[in-house]
Design a protein around this motif. Structure first.
Motif, PDB file in Angstrom:
ATOM      1  N   LEU A 186       0.796  -1.035   0.046  1.00 42.21           N
ATOM      2  CA  LEU A 186      -0.074  -0.080   0.023  1.00 42.21           C
ATOM      3  C   LEU A 186       0.849   1.169   0.102  1.00 42.21           C
ATOM      4  CD1 LEU A 186      -2.894   1.383   0.353  1.00 42.21           C
ATOM      5  CD2 LEU A 186      -2.570   1.252   2.802  1.00 42.21           C
ATOM      6  N   PHE A 189      -3.636   5.575   0.860  1.00 41.15           N
ATOM      7  CA  PHE A 189      -4.882   5.557   1.092  1.00 41.15           C
ATOM      8  C   PHE A 189      -5.649   6.812   0.661  1.00 41.15           C
ATOM      9  CE2 PHE A 189      -8.966   5.686   3.530  1.00 41.15           C
ATOM     10  CZ  PHE A 189      -9.684   4.568   2.831  1.00 41.15           C
ATOM     11  N   MET A 191      -9.371   9.117   0.458  1.00 44.70           N
ATOM     12  CA  MET A 191     -10.688   9.195   0.788  1.00 44.70           C
ATOM     13  C   MET A 191     -11.170  10.429   0.318  1.00 44.70           C
ATOM     14  SD  MET A 191     -12.816   8.669   4.348  1.00 44.70           S
ATOM     15  CE  MET A 191     -12.792   6.968   4.294  1.00 44.70           C
ATOM     16  N   PHE A 202     -13.587   5.801  -1.414  1.00 41.29           N
ATOM     17  CA  PHE A 202     -12.412   5.667  -1.028  1.00 41.29           C
ATOM     18  C   PHE A 202     -11.684   4.568  -1.844  1.00 41.29           C
ATOM     19  CE2 PHE A 202     -15.664   3.026   1.241  1.00 41.29           C
ATOM     20  CZ  PHE A 202     -15.199   1.879   1.268  1.00 41.29           C
ATOM     21  N   SER A 204      -7.451   2.865  -2.780  1.00 43.71           N
ATOM     22  CA  SER A 204      -5.847   2.434  -2.634  1.00 43.71           C
ATOM     23  C   SER A 204      -4.928   2.770  -3.642  1.00 43.71           C
ATOM     24  CB  SER A 204      -5.911   1.039  -1.759  1.00 43.71           C
ATOM     25  OG  SER A 204      -6.614   1.078  -0.542  1.00 43.71           O
ATOM     26  N   GLN A 235     -11.155  -2.716  -3.857  1.00 46.13           N
ATOM     27  CA  GLN A 235     -11.145  -2.089  -2.581  1.00 46.13           C
ATOM     28  C   GLN A 235     -12.149  -2.453  -1.743  1.00 46.13           C
ATOM     29  OE1 GLN A 235      -8.605   0.557  -1.237  1.00 46.13           O
ATOM     30  NE2 GLN A 235      -9.873  -0.067   0.652  1.00 46.13           N
ATOM     31  N   TYR A 238     -11.440  -0.141   5.120  1.00 47.03           N
ATOM     32  CA  TYR A 238     -10.183   0.597   5.848  1.00 47.03           C
ATOM     33  C   TYR A 238     -10.355   0.748   7.356  1.00 47.03           C
ATOM     34  CZ  TYR A 238     -13.701   4.171   5.671  1.00 47.03           C
ATOM     35  OH  TYR A 238     -15.105   4.632   5.824  1.00 47.03           O
ATOM     36  N   SER A 246      -6.433   6.868   7.583  1.00 47.27           N
ATOM     37  CA  SER A 246      -6.196   5.328   7.612  1.00 47.27           C
ATOM     38  C   SER A 246      -4.757   5.046   6.982  1.00 47.27           C
ATOM     39  CB  SER A 246      -7.249   4.523   6.927  1.00 47.27           C
ATOM     40  OG  SER A 246      -7.013   3.251   7.354  1.00 47.27           O
ATOM     41  N   THR A 248      -3.981   1.759   6.884  1.00 44.04           N
ATOM     42  CA  THR A 248      -4.133   0.553   6.307  1.00 44.04           C
ATOM     43  C   THR A 248      -5.419   0.394   5.387  1.00 44.04           C
ATOM     44  OG1 THR A 248      -5.726  -0.203   8.235  1.00 44.04           O
ATOM     45  CG2 THR A 248      -3.386  -0.467   8.626  1.00 44.04           C
ATOM     46  N   SER A 249      -5.272  -0.660   4.427  1.00 46.03           N
ATOM     47  CA  SER A 249      -6.481  -0.778   3.776  1.00 46.03           C
ATOM     48  C   SER A 249      -6.816  -2.351   3.490  1.00 46.03           C
ATOM     49  CB  SER A 249      -6.196  -0.030   2.317  1.00 46.03           C
ATOM     50  OG  SER A 249      -7.028  -0.275   1.342  1.00 46.03           O
TER      51      SER A 249
END
Length: 283
Positions: A186, A189, A191, A202, A204, A235, A238, A246, A248-249
């Motif tokens: 990743l 991220f 959004m 959202f 990635s 996707q 998250y 965030s 992380t995804s």
């Protein structure tokens, strides 16, 4: 017609007995190459029934509309029930119809009849209408068989990725860890939100590396996956506690190697349907 409804009803009863005695259909047992062998045997059985139909009434009956219409009625009822009940991968019985024996046996029987109709119409390709009918039914047969047997090879996994940390492991629907032939990292991220702060979009930004050393960059959205070596990467989620910040995804990894054959069958049915409409209009 009475015989047709009796046979279909008997399959429902037999399916219920199997559901109660051995449990739901274990599709994992049909993973490649087992599903390929099963398909070859199924086609062989259809050819054998077709060749012997002139000698045995019961076999000849299977390629008639008196056999087809009743099983279609049962299939429609079961499909409506499927649409009206919540379907989950961990469900049983009516809540997971793809593993429900009455549903599976009904569709196997219908695929058998369709296969016999293909052979029956295939030996009578004397007029354009016969060719079109054969094309439509062949497409239906291909779609039904490959979609069913291909279900055993379909994988739908969840991968949790973090910025700057390459990941090659994912979880299946039972929570088992699977190692993939891909490594995903990743990079960012993204959004976008509405005025009230609720998520609008959202996505990635990821780097994908294969075992061959090939590297790809992609931006994946919920409905806009990246495709690499037979895998579609969507996707999925998250860290909701962090929102737009965030790190992380959650990605969904989907592999369905039989899908091209399913599409081929659908296109054949569409072509047959269009040609039927055109030819009917000319008449």
């Amino acid at each position: 017609m009475k015989e047709g409804f009796l046979i279909g009803g008997s399959l429902i009863v037999a399916g219920l007995a199997l559901q109660l005695s051995v449990g739901p259909v274990a599709w994992d047992a049909f993973a490649w190459p087992v599903n390929g062998i099963v398909l070859a045997l199924f086609v062989t059985i259809i050819i054998a029934i077709h060749l012997l139909r002139g000698k045995v009434y019961a076999l000849r009956f299977l390629s008639t509309y008196q056999a087809a219409i009743p099983v279609m009625c049962y299939a429609v009822v079961l499909t409506v029930v499927m649409g009206l009940t919540r379907q989950t991968a961990s469900g049983t019985g009516l809540n997971n119809m793809l593993t429900y024996w009455p549903f599976v046996l009904t569709y196997v029987y219908m695929a058998l009849i369709v296969g016999l109709v293909v052979l029956k119409s295939g030996v009578r390709l004397k007029t354009p209408s016969k060719v079109v009918a054969a094309l439509f039914h062949l497409g239906l047969f291909v779609t039904m068989t490959t979609a069913t047997l291909g279900n055993a090879d379909m994988q739908r996994l969840k991968m949790v990725t973090a910025i700057g940390e390459p990941e090659w492991r994912a979880l299946d629907q039972q929570g088992h860890v699977k190692e993939l032939p891909l490594t995903i990292e990743l990079k960012q991220f993204i959004m976008e939100t509405y005025d009230d702060g609720s998520p609008k979009r959202f996505a990635s930004v990821i780097d994908i590396r294969t075992k061959k050393g090939e590297k790809y960059g992609a931006t994946v959205d919920v409905n806009k996956p990246a495709e690499v070596e037979g895998w579609k990467i969507y996707q999925y989620g998250y860290d909701t506690s962090m929102g737009a910040q965030s790190n992380t995804s959650i990605l969904e990894m989907v592999s369905d190697p039989w899908l091209p054959y399913v599409y081929a069958g659908i296109y054949m049915m569409l072509a047959g349907g269009v040609l039927m409409f055109v030819m009917g209009g000319r008449r």
